[in-house]
Design a protein around this motif. Structure first.
Motif, PDB file in Angstrom:
ATOM      1  N   THR A 306       0.835  -1.204   0.000  1.00 39.97           N
ATOM      2  CA  THR A 306       0.000   0.000   0.000  1.00 39.97           C
ATOM      3  C   THR A 306       0.868   1.252   0.000  1.00 39.97           C
ATOM      4  O   THR A 306       0.601   2.207  -0.731  1.00 39.97           O
ATOM      5  N   THR A 307       1.913   1.227   0.788  1.00 40.86           N
ATOM      6  CA  THR A 307       2.819   2.379   0.868  1.00 40.86           C
ATOM      7  C   THR A 307       3.508   2.641  -0.467  1.00 40.86           C
ATOM      8  O   THR A 307       3.679   3.798  -0.872  1.00 40.86           O
ATOM      9  N   ASP A 308       3.913   1.552  -1.143  1.00 42.32           N
ATOM     10  CA  ASP A 308       4.536   1.693  -2.468  1.00 42.32           C
ATOM     11  C   ASP A 308       3.620   2.459  -3.421  1.00 42.32           C
ATOM     12  O   ASP A 308       4.054   3.381  -4.128  1.00 42.32           O
ATOM     13  N   LEU A 309       2.371   2.065  -3.428  1.00 39.50           N
ATOM     14  CA  LEU A 309       1.419   2.678  -4.352  1.00 39.50           C
ATOM     15  C   LEU A 309       1.128   4.131  -3.981  1.00 39.50           C
ATOM     16  O   LEU A 309       1.052   5.004  -4.854  1.00 39.50           O
ATOM     17  N   ILE A 310       0.967   4.383  -2.690  1.00 34.28           N
ATOM     18  CA  ILE A 310       0.691   5.751  -2.254  1.00 34.28           C
ATOM     19  C   ILE A 310       1.866   6.665  -2.613  1.00 34.28           C
ATOM     20  O   ILE A 310       1.679   7.790  -3.113  1.00 34.28           O
ATOM     21  N   ASP A 311       3.079   6.179  -2.405  1.00 34.71           N
ATOM     22  CA  ASP A 311       4.264   6.979  -2.748  1.00 34.71           C
ATOM     23  C   ASP A 311       4.306   7.267  -4.249  1.00 34.71           C
ATOM     24  O   ASP A 311       4.624   8.390  -4.674  1.00 34.71           O
ATOM     25  N   ALA A 312       3.984   6.251  -5.058  1.00 30.05           N
ATOM     26  CA  ALA A 312       4.005   6.430  -6.517  1.00 30.05           C
ATOM     27  C   ALA A 312       2.938   7.421  -6.965  1.00 30.05           C
ATOM     28  O   ALA A 312       3.178   8.254  -7.843  1.00 30.05           O
ATOM     29  N   VAL A 313       1.763   7.338  -6.355  1.00 26.93           N
ATOM     30  CA  VAL A 313       0.677   8.255  -6.693  1.00 26.93           C
ATOM     31  C   VAL A 313       1.052   9.690  -6.325  1.00 26.93           C
ATOM     32  O   VAL A 313       0.842  10.632  -7.097  1.00 26.93           O
ATOM     33  N   GLU A 314       1.603   9.874  -5.138  1.00 28.18           N
ATOM     34  CA  GLU A 314       1.980  11.216  -4.700  1.00 28.18           C
ATOM     35  C   GLU A 314       3.104  11.791  -5.567  1.00 28.18           C
ATOM     36  O   GLU A 314       3.135  12.984  -5.864  1.00 28.18           O
TER      37      GLU A 314
END
Length: 322
Positions: A306-314
């Motif tokens: 989840t953190t990977d995806l949130i970082d990529a989105v941001e």
């Protein structure tokens, strides 16, 4: 078996070289052999198919159109998309409109026989990255046709003073070579020209409208714009269908990301990811997922957190802000 191995090889060679006469000649040999072997029904069916194909007004040689030549080669980019309806995530009404186009084109002969033209002139309007080019790719793939893309902004700047003539070249191909023709960056041509009735821009737009009106229903002509609000109002009634695109909502955003991530997304808390993804387009969501997935794989992990995806989105959102 009606066709020998040599017949089959000859059929493939003639099709690949674009030699219709040779193709039909070999097909007639197959029909004759079938008749001699007592397969009269098969022979008759083959002959009827050949007769029908020879009477078609539109050239159907996909191989030749895949590598446009002459003036056309400088005006279009040819591709064979692999995108399907499974790759398109959007509102049900948009998907239904696209499916209607495909359905009518597949059954165009039946419609034309009764005096009705299939939908073949589309205007796609919406923000960048919301699926307009993907729509053209899906239609081309579903109809097993090449996609020929015309970048109008480049056409207008490169052929200043010759644009109307170059457009005629493209529409001559529309009327003789069955394909999906995508006029990208359409606002470069179709922007409202009020007060410029005698100028070059008005003349080019009027030429386009005439060509569009006369376009063969055997091909699909698609115009895509990011700026519907600036288009000349005369354009809208010239298209058979206008499809509007918006940024994906939360449900669509999740589907888009899940579809691209596949099995790498086990255990992702999607509600958290989607809450960060608001305002991103279809294309931006896909890029975010791809970035997160590649980082995970290069780090030796077989799942994306989840953190990977949130970082990529941001990161994607920061890049947009510049």
């Amino acid at each position: 078996m009606a066709a020998s191995g040599e017949h089959i090889k000859a059929l493939v060679r003639s099709h690949a070289s674009g030699d219709d006469s040779a193709f039909y000649a070999v097909a007639m040999q197959v029909a004759a052999k079938a008749a001699r072997q007592g397969h009269s029904r098969l022979a008759a069916d083959i002959k009827h198919l050949i007769d029908d194909a020879r009477q078609e007004p539109v050239v159907r040689n996909v191989t030749s159109i895949a590598t446009p030549r002459g003036d056309l080669a400088d005006l279009v980019q040819a591709t064979f998309p692999k995108a399907t309806f499974r790759d398109f995530v959007g509102p049900a009404e948009v998907v239904d409109q696209i499916k209607l186009v495909v359905s009518e084109q597949r059954q165009r002969s039946r419609l034309l026989e009764h005096g009705f033209a299939p939908v073949h002139r589309l205007l796609l309007a919406g923000p960048p990255g919301t699926g307009k080019t993907l729509t053209a790719s899906v239609i081309a793939h579903e109809l097993a046709l090449p996609l020929l893309t015309v970048r109008l902004d480049g056409l207008l700047s490169k052929y200043l003073g010759e644009t109307a003539g170059k457009l005629r070249t493209v529409f001559d191909a529309v009327n003789t070579q069955r394909a999906v023709y995508l006029f990208d960056e359409f606002d470069a041509l179709g922007a409202d020209r009020a007060g410029n009735d005698v100028g070059e821009a008005r003349r080019i737009l009027n030429s386009f409208l005439v060509f569009l009106e006369e376009a063969s229903p055997e091909s699909v002509v698609i115009a895509a714009t990011n700026h519907r609000q600036i288009l000349d109002h005369a354009l809208f009634r010239r298209f058979d269908q206008v499809i509007s695109y918006d940024l994906p909502d939360a449900v669509q955003a999740r589907k888009i990301m899940q579809a691209r991530l596949g099995g790498l997304g086990k255990g992702v808390r999607w509600a958290s990811v989607v809450s960060h993804a608001e305002g991103l387009s279809h294309a931006e969501l896909v890029k975010s997922v791809e970035s997160a997935a590649k980082l995970a794989l290069l780090g030796g992990n077989m799942t994306v957190t989840t953190t990977d995806l949130i970082d990529a989105v941001e990161t994607r959102k920061m890049a947009r802000r510049g």
